[in-house]
Scaffold this active site. Structure first.
Site, PDB file in Angstrom:
ATOM      1  N   HIS A 133      -3.473  -5.385   1.994  1.00  0.00           N
ATOM      2  CA  HIS A 133      -3.193  -5.832   3.123  1.00  0.00           C
ATOM      3  C   HIS A 133      -4.257  -6.296   3.932  1.00  0.00           C
ATOM      4  CE1 HIS A 133      -3.405  -1.114   3.858  1.00  0.00           C
ATOM      5  NE2 HIS A 133      -4.364  -1.487   3.177  1.00  0.00           N
ATOM      6  N   CYS A 135       0.941  -1.206  -0.046  1.00  0.00           N
ATOM      7  CA  CYS A 135       0.145  -0.048  -0.149  1.00  0.00           C
ATOM      8  C   CYS A 135       0.818   1.323   0.135  1.00  0.00           C
ATOM      9  CB  CYS A 135      -0.910  -0.178   1.087  1.00  0.00           C
ATOM     10  SG  CYS A 135      -2.277   1.109   0.890  1.00  0.00           S
TER      11      CYS A 135
END
Ligand code: GLN
Length: 249
Positions: free
Chosen positions: A194, A93
């Site tokens: 994630h 991310c």
């Protein structure tokens, strides 16, 4: 074998307990008789060539990214050289965004990137949030699914000809439009997934471990399979949530 992991800016980039990915790698390595030594790498850190077998960088919000971007970019030469010489890498991310060339954040500020992944990112108005399911083919002819969770305002644009990590089966992916997610350059992988990613995708944890070993030995070993019933169940729950979310938009 002892494998050395360089954990980049662990105190700043650890949203959604992304650090859990390291715990999975350490455990799965230990079950195969390997030791994982995790060395934090932060501002002013120095990279000596060949020291790290794998790099890891987690996610963070714009604020944390802004704080560390210049110091991370300063490690760029060392990181690019290490990966070019065969070190493996997983970027998640906010860390994924900063491994590209640049990230223009929500306030319009242009943060410098490492330039390791062939991409750039621009923050958009609407956040892209929810469960994601990808189809990946990291080894020719071997298609596997990757399940995770995304939450980003950044739209990531891959350069022409760049290799994505996977095809989006459900969720938004890199930019909510291309149908692709993440990016791969050899043994380096960047992704928006994630939550954390590796506990529910044990095949990717093993792929990364094998790449880290290959950095040391020159060849990716076929790792001894583990009893992965719980991991497979976690993957299925997550994949089913993503599928029930439906198509891409
Ligand atoms: N700040 C970035 C974005 O929203 C990354 C967020 C994250 O790591 N979850 O696009």
């Amino acid at each position: 074998m002892k494998l050395v992991v360089g954990h980049l800016f662990p105190d700043y980039l650890n949203i959604y307990a992304d650090r859990g990915n390291i715990a999975v790698l350490a455990r799965r390595a230990a079950w195969r008789g390997h030791e994982l030594e995790v060395r934090p790498l932060g501002a002013g850190g120095a990279l000596s060539q060949g020291e790290h077998d794998l790099f890891y960088i987690g996610g963070g919000q714009d604020r944390e990214q802004e704080l560390i971007a210049p110091a991370l970019a300063a490690l760029g030469d060392g990181l690019r050289a290490s990966v070019a010489k065969g070190a493996a890498l997983l970027a998640v991310c906010g860390g994924y965004q900063l491994l590209g060339r640049s990230y223009r954040d929500q306030s319009g500020e242009e943060l410098p990137g490492v330039g390791l992944l062939p991409l750039h990112t621009v923050a958009g108005e609407r956040r892209m949030i929810g469960d994601v399911l990808l189809e990946c083919e990291l080894e020719p002819g071997r298609r596997r699914t990757l399940a995770g969770f995304e939450n980003h305002a950044g739209r990531t644009y891959l350069d022409e000809g760049a290799e994505p990590l996977g095809r989006v089966l459900a969720g938004f992916g890199n930019d909510g439009a291309s149908g692709y997610e993440g990016c791969r350059v050899g043994r380096a992988i960047g992704t928006y997934l994630h939550g954390p990613l590796l506990p529910r995708n044990s095949w990717l944890a093993d792929w990364l471990l094998a790449q880290a070993i290959a950095h040391r030995t020159g060849e990716a070993p076929a790792l001894e399979p583990l009893e992965d019933d719980l991991e497979a169940e976690a993957h299925e729950v997550s994949a089913a949530r993503a599928r029930s979310r439906g198509g891409r938009y």
